[in-house]
Enzyme design. Structure first.
Site: not given
Length: 452
Positions: A121, A171, A294
């Site tokens: 992440k 991202e 997450k």
DNA sequence: TCTGCCTGCCC
DNA sequence: ATTCTGC
DNA sequence: GCAGAATGGGCAGGCAGA
């Protein structure tokens, strides 16, 4: 002056009740109680007789992000027309979001898949890229067109996505080649600009970490499984230093998740995202469901640093907090100078009961002006001041450099330290203000993270 | 012309 | 972003 | 569990006022 004149004449012509709403609009105080989903309910109710018929409208909205288009199509062509609204290049798809859990062991329980993909992440900006030949459009998480902000990513999508048309989800991050680490989020945010884009792009190059494929070569991929989408993504990407798929592992158990999480944190990443590999692991546009979960370092409080901070001020609440305090200003203790320096405001994590309790807890410390031992920048000056007395436990994600908070203040650089994502945990009534977390301790936490 | 404050949008 | 609350 | 509405830090940029 033009605006003021116009607005004044509108106010003059309005009824008292209209004036109220005009003022609320102008001051950002308007509360409608209706977001996009309530609007879709209303459309279903008005044109299809019941809000139970929202799903087809919601689906069209999720893949078009255009509630006006859905309404117009419904009016002109009925549900059949709405169902026929296709995924369209340069029209953003609402991004799929992640669920959260409070224990890492909940992840395998809830994800509904025996094989779990665990992805890195990244602490960057969510970017959806549409490639239409050489024509590339980039959208932010809230679907604004940010194409002009990332000319480097545009170029990489153009050159290194080996498909004529595609929609990618990923991202944007700022990766420093020299130190082999990611820059903090704040650094990437210097790219959110209108002017001097080229210079700053050279100074802070963006890397695009792609984790999903929603459309390729004219075909929507939303209703394909995550493993299929991922495989097709990897086939389409010609990887280089500035564009690549998100690193990940596949595992079947909690240990595998935990191991990968630890390596991620050690490498300075924000956490992990676990993804279902089941048959029905579709890309659920606009949804926050259990296929994606997450885990970040502050969720399990055992490992995270909580701070004991002193309340030195409060701000008036708005909306449903009108008439009471909306947030408090928190400070750490500087032992060397025997003063209190601010670290964050805090308005999240309070239950209604905690909030109702706040004035009673603080009334004894109320001060007419800024107390002598409290150091605050003008930007952080609160509506109400309190002498340092009440100590509170605060949870946050990390310490960042700050131009507004005075903890460990450097007068040369005019920067201190602040806590990111602060929220209330509990009162620490047994602690004196001088027993609060010190500015030296906060500085040590910041350095430890920054220097590995 | 420069500074400070406010807004909008990332997280 | 995180968190709480009414439905 | 969903949807909405409170609230956080920070950066860029626009605008009012010094």
């Amino acid at each position: 002056d033009q605006k003021i004149g116009l607005f004044a004449s509108m106010l003059g012509a309005a009824t008292p009740s209209e004036r109220r709403y005009l003022v609320r609009l102008a001051t950002g105080q308007m509360r409608l109680g209706a977001g996009d989903m309530t609007l879709l309910d209303a459309l279903a109710e008005a044109f299809l007789g019941s809000k139970t018929r929202r799903p087809p409208l919601e689906h069209a909205y999720n893949i078009s992000s255009d509630i006006g288009l859905v309404a117009r199509t419904l009016l002109e062509e009925g549900v059949a027309g709405v169902l026929a609204i296709p995924v369209t290049l340069h029209r953003p798809i609402r991004p799929m979001l992640t669920q959260r859990v409070s224990r890492i062991s909940e992840i395998p329980e809830r994800i509904g898949s025996s094989i779990i993909a665990v992805e890195e992440k990244y602490d960057g900006e969510r970017i959806q890229a549409h490639k239409d030949g050489d024509d590339v459009t980039l959208f932010s998480r809230r679907l604004t067109d940010v194409t002009h902000q990332y000319p480097d990513i545009v170029e990489h999508v153009r050159q290194r996505v080996m498909a004529d048309t595609a929609i990618l989800d990923g991202e944007a991050v700022a990766f420093d080649r020299d130190t082999e680490t990611y820059h903090p989020f704040q650094t990437l945010m210097r790219r959110r600009r209108k002017h001097r884009i080229k210079e700053v792009a050279d100074e802070i190059p963006a890397t695009y970490r792609v984790f999903d494929l929603l459309y390729v070569d004219g075909e929507p991929y939303l209703r394909r499984s995550y493993p299929d989408r991922r495989a097709r993504l990897e086939a389409a990407l010609s990887v280089d230093e500035r564009i690549s798929s998100a690193d990940r592992i596949l595992t079947g158990d909690l240990d595998g998740i935990q191991d990968f999480y630890i390596t991620c944190v050690e490498r300075g990443l924000e956490g992990i995202v676990c993804k279902s590999c089941a048959e029905d692991s579709f890309y659920r546009a606009g949804a926050r469901e259990w296929q994606w979960i997450k885990w970040k370092s502050d969720y399990g409080t055992e490992l995270a640093d909580t701070l004991d901070l002193v309340i030195v001020g409060a701000n008036a609440g708005r909306g449903k907090r009108a008439g009471t305090y909306g947030s408090v200003l928190c400070a750490a203790y500087n032992h060397d100078e025997d003063i209190f320096q601010t670290v964050c405001g805090m308005g999240s994590g309070f239950s209604d009961a905690d909030l109702a309790d706040l004035p009673r807890r603080l009334v004894g410390a109320k001060a007419d002006r800024q107390p002598a031992r409290v150091m605050v920048t003008p930007q952080a000056a609160p509506d109400f001041w309190f002498a340092p007395a009440q100590v509170v436990e605060v949870l946050g994600l990390e310490i960042t450099e700050s131009p507004v908070h005075t903890c460990n203040w450097d007068p040369e650089r005019r920067r201190g330290l602040a806590l990111r994502f602060p929220r209330f945990v509990r009162w620490r009534d047994e602690k004196n203000p001088e027993a609060a977390t010190t500015t030296a301790e906060i500085t040590a936490i910041f350095r430890r993270r920054r220097e590995g």
